[in-house]
Design an enzyme around this catalytic site. Structure first.
Site, PDB file in Angstrom:
ATOM      1  N   LYS A  51       0.814  -1.235   0.000  1.00 22.01           N
ATOM      2  CA  LYS A  51       0.000   0.000   0.000  1.00 22.01           C
ATOM      3  C   LYS A  51       0.845   1.282   0.000  1.00 22.01           C
ATOM      4  O   LYS A  51       0.452   2.281  -0.583  1.00 22.01           O
ATOM      5  CB  LYS A  51      -0.957  -0.004   1.198  1.00 22.01           C
ATOM      6  CG  LYS A  51      -2.053  -1.061   1.060  1.00 22.01           C
ATOM      7  CD  LYS A  51      -3.094  -0.942   2.143  1.00 22.01           C
ATOM      8  CE  LYS A  51      -4.127  -2.038   1.983  1.00 22.01           C
ATOM      9  NZ  LYS A  51      -5.275  -1.868   2.874  1.00 22.01           N
ATOM     10  N   ASP A  66      -9.948   2.509   1.279  1.00 23.71           N
ATOM     11  CA  ASP A  66     -10.107   1.944   2.622  1.00 23.71           C
ATOM     12  C   ASP A  66     -10.786   2.988   3.509  1.00 23.71           C
ATOM     13  O   ASP A  66     -11.613   2.662   4.359  1.00 23.71           O
ATOM     14  CB  ASP A  66      -8.745   1.594   3.241  1.00 23.71           C
ATOM     15  CG  ASP A  66      -8.120   0.369   2.591  1.00 23.71           C
ATOM     16  OD1 ASP A  66      -8.870  -0.508   2.127  1.00 23.71           O
ATOM     17  OD2 ASP A  66      -6.877   0.292   2.562  1.00 23.71           O
TER      18      ASP A  66
END
Ligand code: ATR
Length: 282
Positions: free
Chosen positions: A71, A107
């Site tokens: 990420k 997210d």
């Protein structure tokens, strides 16, 4: 854009546990879109990630979701990044276009939307307690801030990590052993630790002090009904589980890359629960 089926996927290491291919495949099937969403195992180092991304671009992928451990690599690789990705220091979406590779972080919006789905009325107060101080906690805190939460407490076993997030984002820290006392005047409790996950120690927390209309969220989804969520249901709290967050974080990528609607409903949930059952994880 190249002709032929739309290509997208999820990049991680390991990747075989990911439920994202199933979610996207269900949505593609529902929308009648011709496309594939492929799990892509890419070794943990940045160079492997960058080479894989360069190749996906050449092949004509519309974009990919990015999961652990890439990420932060996704943000580093991208030519441009959304505010949320910059604020989190991490991205779980990279979209390819003529302009280059764009990083985003769904997210954060995923958690926000999963929580909002439980707000039948505005929360009684804008105070929350977040357990844990890893990457997931950072995203949750940013989401709570953008939902207007004015008091966010963070409790973590390692105080230094909680202090680091607190200093960056502006939060109150709570000692790990004082987490129960930090519950009495909040409207949202979120577990972002790995405690309660299959194979991990239990999360010890007493919910007695939590007000009746509070919402309890757990990012853990194996098992789906964690001890925390089971207890919360007994106390009649509304709950947000890891599958709901997973589906909500998946929707922006699907809409963007496949250009069709991504509805989160009971049928989708049932299919995901059935898959977890097949894997013996629900
Ligand atoms: P992620 O980035 O996905 O959030 P992580 O960085 O590994 O994952 O964070 C895991 C979280 O679970 C951390 O907050 C960790 O606490 P520490 O910062 O003290 O390590 C928490 N955690 C894991 N095992 C724990 C345990 N036995 N007791 C309390 N907290 C625990």
């Amino acid at each position: 854009m190249s002709a032929g089926p739309i290509l997208a996927g999820v990049v991680g290491w390991p990747i075989e546990h990911s439920l994202s291919p199933l979610i996207h495949t269900i949505w593609a099937h529902r929308a009648g879109v011709e496309g594939y969403y492929i799990p892509l195992a890419v070794a943990p180092d940045y160079d492997s990630f960058a080479r894989a991304m360069d190749s996906l671009r050449v092949i004509g992928f519309a974009g990919v979701n990015v999961t652990l451990p890439h990420k932060e690599h996704a943000l580093r690789y991208a030519d441009a990044a959304s505010d949320n990705a910059k604020r989190a220091g991490a991205a779980n979406m990279v979209s390819f276009s003529e302009a280059g590779a764009g990083a985003d972080n769904s997210d954060i919006s995923g958690f926000e939307n999963a929580l909002k789905a439980q707000f039948d009325a505005a929360p009684k107060n804008k105070r929350a307690l977040v357990l844990g101080a890893g990457g997931a906690a950072r995203g949750v805190v940013i989401a709570l801030k953008s939902l207007g939460f004015s008091t966010i407490r963070i409790a973590n076993r390692t105080m230094e990590k909680a202090k680091k997030i607190a200093a960056e984002v502006g939060l109150e820290t709570v000692g790990w052993s004082a987490r129960n006392e930090a519950l009495d005047d909040i409207s949202v409790l979120v577990n972002t630790t790995s405690l309660g996950m299959t194979g991990q120690p239990p999360l010890e927390i007493a919910l007695d002090a939590l007000s009746g209309d509070a919402i309890v969220a757990d990012i853990v989804y194996t098992p789906l009904q964690t001890e925390l969520l089971r207890t919360a249901v007994q106390y009649r709290h509304r709950t947000v589980d890891g599958l709901s967050m997973l589906a909500h974080q998946a929707a922006p990528g699907f809409r963007r890359w496949f250009g069709a609607d991504a509805t989160i409903d009971e049928a989708l949930r049932k299919a995901l629960v059935a898959e977890l059952n097949t894997r013996g994880l629900a």
